[in-house]
Design a protein around this motif. Structure first.
Motif, PDB file in Angstrom:
ATOM      1  N   GLY A  16      82.785 -22.405  89.578  1.00  0.00           N
ATOM      2  CA  GLY A  16      83.283 -21.111  89.114  1.00  0.00           C
ATOM      3  C   GLY A  16      83.968 -20.357  90.240  1.00  0.00           C
ATOM      4  N   GLY A  20      86.120 -13.858  91.078  1.00  0.00           N
ATOM      5  CA  GLY A  20      84.917 -13.109  91.429  1.00  0.00           C
ATOM      6  C   GLY A  20      84.133 -13.639  92.617  1.00  0.00           C
ATOM      7  N   ASP A  40      86.706 -24.789  88.938  1.00  0.00           N
ATOM      8  CA  ASP A  40      86.769 -23.745  87.901  1.00  0.00           C
ATOM      9  C   ASP A  40      87.400 -24.304  86.639  1.00  0.00           C
ATOM     10  N   GLY A  42      88.447 -22.419  84.308  1.00  0.00           N
ATOM     11  CA  GLY A  42      89.569 -21.538  83.982  1.00  0.00           C
ATOM     12  C   GLY A  42      89.535 -20.971  82.576  1.00  0.00           C
ATOM     13  N   ASP A  74      86.988 -29.383  86.070  1.00  0.00           N
ATOM     14  CA  ASP A  74      85.972 -29.797  85.098  1.00  0.00           C
ATOM     15  C   ASP A  74      84.969 -28.691  84.852  1.00  0.00           C
ATOM     16  N   SER A  75      84.412 -28.713  83.643  1.00  0.00           N
ATOM     17  CA  SER A  75      83.279 -27.823  83.389  1.00  0.00           C
ATOM     18  C   SER A  75      82.092 -28.311  84.209  1.00  0.00           C
ATOM     19  N   ASN A  99      77.536 -21.349  90.806  1.00  0.00           N
ATOM     20  CA  ASN A  99      77.964 -19.968  90.577  1.00  0.00           C
ATOM     21  C   ASN A  99      78.653 -19.767  89.227  1.00  0.00           C
ATOM     22  N   ALA A 100      79.168 -20.837  88.639  1.00  0.00           N
ATOM     23  CA  ALA A 100      79.930 -20.695  87.389  1.00  0.00           C
ATOM     24  C   ALA A 100      79.097 -19.965  86.344  1.00  0.00           C
ATOM     25  N   THR A 150      71.343 -16.413  90.127  1.00  0.00           N
ATOM     26  CA  THR A 150      70.627 -15.859  88.997  1.00  0.00           C
ATOM     27  C   THR A 150      71.144 -14.443  88.738  1.00  0.00           C
ATOM     28  N   SER A 151      70.351 -13.628  88.081  1.00  0.00           N
ATOM     29  CA  SER A 151      70.788 -12.276  87.734  1.00  0.00           C
ATOM     30  C   SER A 151      69.572 -11.385  87.531  1.00  0.00           C
ATOM     31  N   PRO A 194      72.974 -11.528  92.433  1.00  0.00           N
ATOM     32  CA  PRO A 194      73.989 -10.619  92.963  1.00  0.00           C
ATOM     33  C   PRO A 194      74.261  -9.445  92.029  1.00  0.00           C
ATOM     34  N   ILE A 195      74.900  -8.459  92.596  1.00  0.00           N
ATOM     35  CA  ILE A 195      75.549  -7.438  91.762  1.00  0.00           C
ATOM     36  C   ILE A 195      76.910  -7.194  92.393  1.00  0.00           C
ATOM     37  N   ALA A 196      77.951  -7.367  91.595  1.00  0.00           N
ATOM     38  CA  ALA A 196      79.307  -7.244  92.120  1.00  0.00           C
ATOM     39  C   ALA A 196      80.273  -6.949  90.989  1.00  0.00           C
ATOM     40  N   ARG A 199      85.331  -9.771  86.674  1.00  0.00           N
ATOM     41  CA  ARG A 199      85.733  -9.703  85.264  1.00  0.00           C
ATOM     42  C   ARG A 199      84.504  -9.854  84.363  1.00  0.00           C
ATOM     43  N   SER A 201      81.187  -8.875  85.186  1.00  0.00           N
ATOM     44  CA  SER A 201      80.384  -7.643  85.181  1.00  0.00           C
ATOM     45  C   SER A 201      81.212  -6.476  84.638  1.00  0.00           C
ATOM     46  N   MET A 205      79.963  -2.955  83.188  1.00  0.00           N
ATOM     47  CA  MET A 205      79.960  -1.992  84.300  1.00  0.00           C
ATOM     48  C   MET A 205      81.134  -1.032  84.166  1.00  0.00           C
TER      49      MET A 205
END
Ligand SMILES: NC(=O)c1ccc[n+]([C@@H]2O[C@H](COP(=O)([O-])OP(=O)(O)OC[C@H]3O[C@@H](n4cnc5c(N)ncnc54)[C@H](O)[C@@H]3O)[C@@H](O)[C@H]2O)c1
Length: 306
Positions: A16, A20, A40, A42, A74-75, A99-100, A150-151, A194-196, A199, A201, A205
């Motif tokens: 990913g 971002g 990515d 895309g 690739d995915s 990260n994707a 994670t989140s 993370p928090i950032a 597109r 978030s 946000m």
């Protein structure tokens, strides 16, 4: 000023990486000597579509800085192909940043099985497949650094994100066991929450906040966790806007009913004590979790009873 941490000779896969956070990670690693697979698919924020443009753009940015990078479109569900790209182009894989990500937000009542499954496949199955394909290479060379993304939604829950919370907590569980299995071979696995502004978030946000929370504020931690000098393993970190902190489990001293018979009434009676955080412990492993329970004087197994 501390010595610059460099990644010369290392091969990094960032999934990913077309936008971002992933883009910021790939740019930093590429600027500091790593050869980077910029992966990515895309697609859009909800997992639709496909394009090579995002990955190509980041590869061009790394090359413009004098770095070395190759695109992979690739995915993450085809993790073996992404790892194969690293092996084909650079002969190795040392670093994996999972990260994707996409979102399929909806209240649980309205969530479809498709929303659930797609989020599982991109975040959990994708991280599994990329890491699983890289794992034997890292183990056999006795070097590897893996970062899961994670989140806060996974850690704390968030309205409308049951699927995403499940997936992001799943990645923490995956990382916890991989840290145990990889540690002896110097394959270290950590997780960032993370928090950032991005597109992704941007969908949850306000724009002003998204602008202030640049992905570059998250990348130094991700990059440090990927460096050979970093010995952290199995850690979970919250990071964003310059803030960095580590999380751990906390357990109350609790109440032990021992070998006396007890039912829901006795549980209700001891409810405040069970949830009383005035005395706590921080178990770091199953052994640290279970042994004090079994060895307690109140336990049916305690004090030489077995
Ligand atoms: N931005 C935040 O505040 C925040 C907070 C918590 C967690 N995260 C996590 O951070 C990661 C990066 O998010 P971001 O905010 O930079 O989002 P982003 O949308 O800017 O970037 C995510 C990238 O992943 C790519 N991608 C999506 N599905 C893919 C697939 N199947 N295979 C390969 N690539 C794929 C997208 O094309 C996109 O370029 C995600 O895992 C996200 O869940 C972000």
């Amino acid at each position: 000023m501390a010595d610059e941490l460099r990644y010369d000779g290392r091969v990094a896969i960032v999934t990913g990486a077309g936008n971002g956070l992933g883009r910021a990670h790939a740019l930093l690693l590429g600027a500091r000597g790593a050869r980077v697979v910029v992966n990515d698919l895309g697609g859009d924020v909800h997992g639709g579509g496909q394009s090579s443009a995002a990955a190509d753009q980041v590869v061009a940015e790394i090359q413009a800085m004098g770095g070395t990078a190759v695109a992979s479109y690739d995915s993450v569900e085809a993790g073996d192909k992404i790892v194969q790209a690293a092996l084909d182009h650079f002969g190795s894989v040392d670093i994996v940043i999972n990260n994707a990500g996409i979102l399929r937000d909806s209240s649980f009542a309205k969530m479809t099985e498709h929303d659930w499954d797609l989020i599982y496949r991109v975040h959990v199955l994708g991280a599994f497949r990329v890491t699983h394909a890289a794992w034997p290479h890292m183990r056999s060379k006795g070097y590897g650094r893996v970062v899961m993304t994670t989140s806060a939604a996974g850690i704390y829950g968030n309205f409308g994100q049951a699927n995403y919370s499940m997936a992001k907590m799943g990645m923490i569980g995956l990382a916890s066991t991989l840290a145990i299995e990889g540690g002896a071979k110097n394959v270290l696995v950590n997780t960032i929450a993370p928090i950032a502004g991005s597109r992704l978030s941007g969908t949850v946000m306000p724009p002003q906040m998204a602008e202030a929370l640049r992905p570059d504020y998250v990348t130094p931690l991700a990059a440090y966790l990927c460096h050979e000098s970093c010995q952290e393993n199995g850690g979970l970190f919250e990071v964003g806007a310059g803030f960095h902190a580590k999380l751990r489990w906390e357990r109350t001293a609790g109440h032990h009913f021992g070998s006396q018979p007890f039912g829901p009434e006795e549980v209700a009676e001891k409810w405040l004590e069970i949830g009383d955080f005035s005395q706590v412990s921080h178990p770091k492993s199953i052994a640290e979790s279970v042994m004090p329970i079994l060895q307690s004087a109140d336990s049916p197994f305690g004090h030489g009873k077995v």
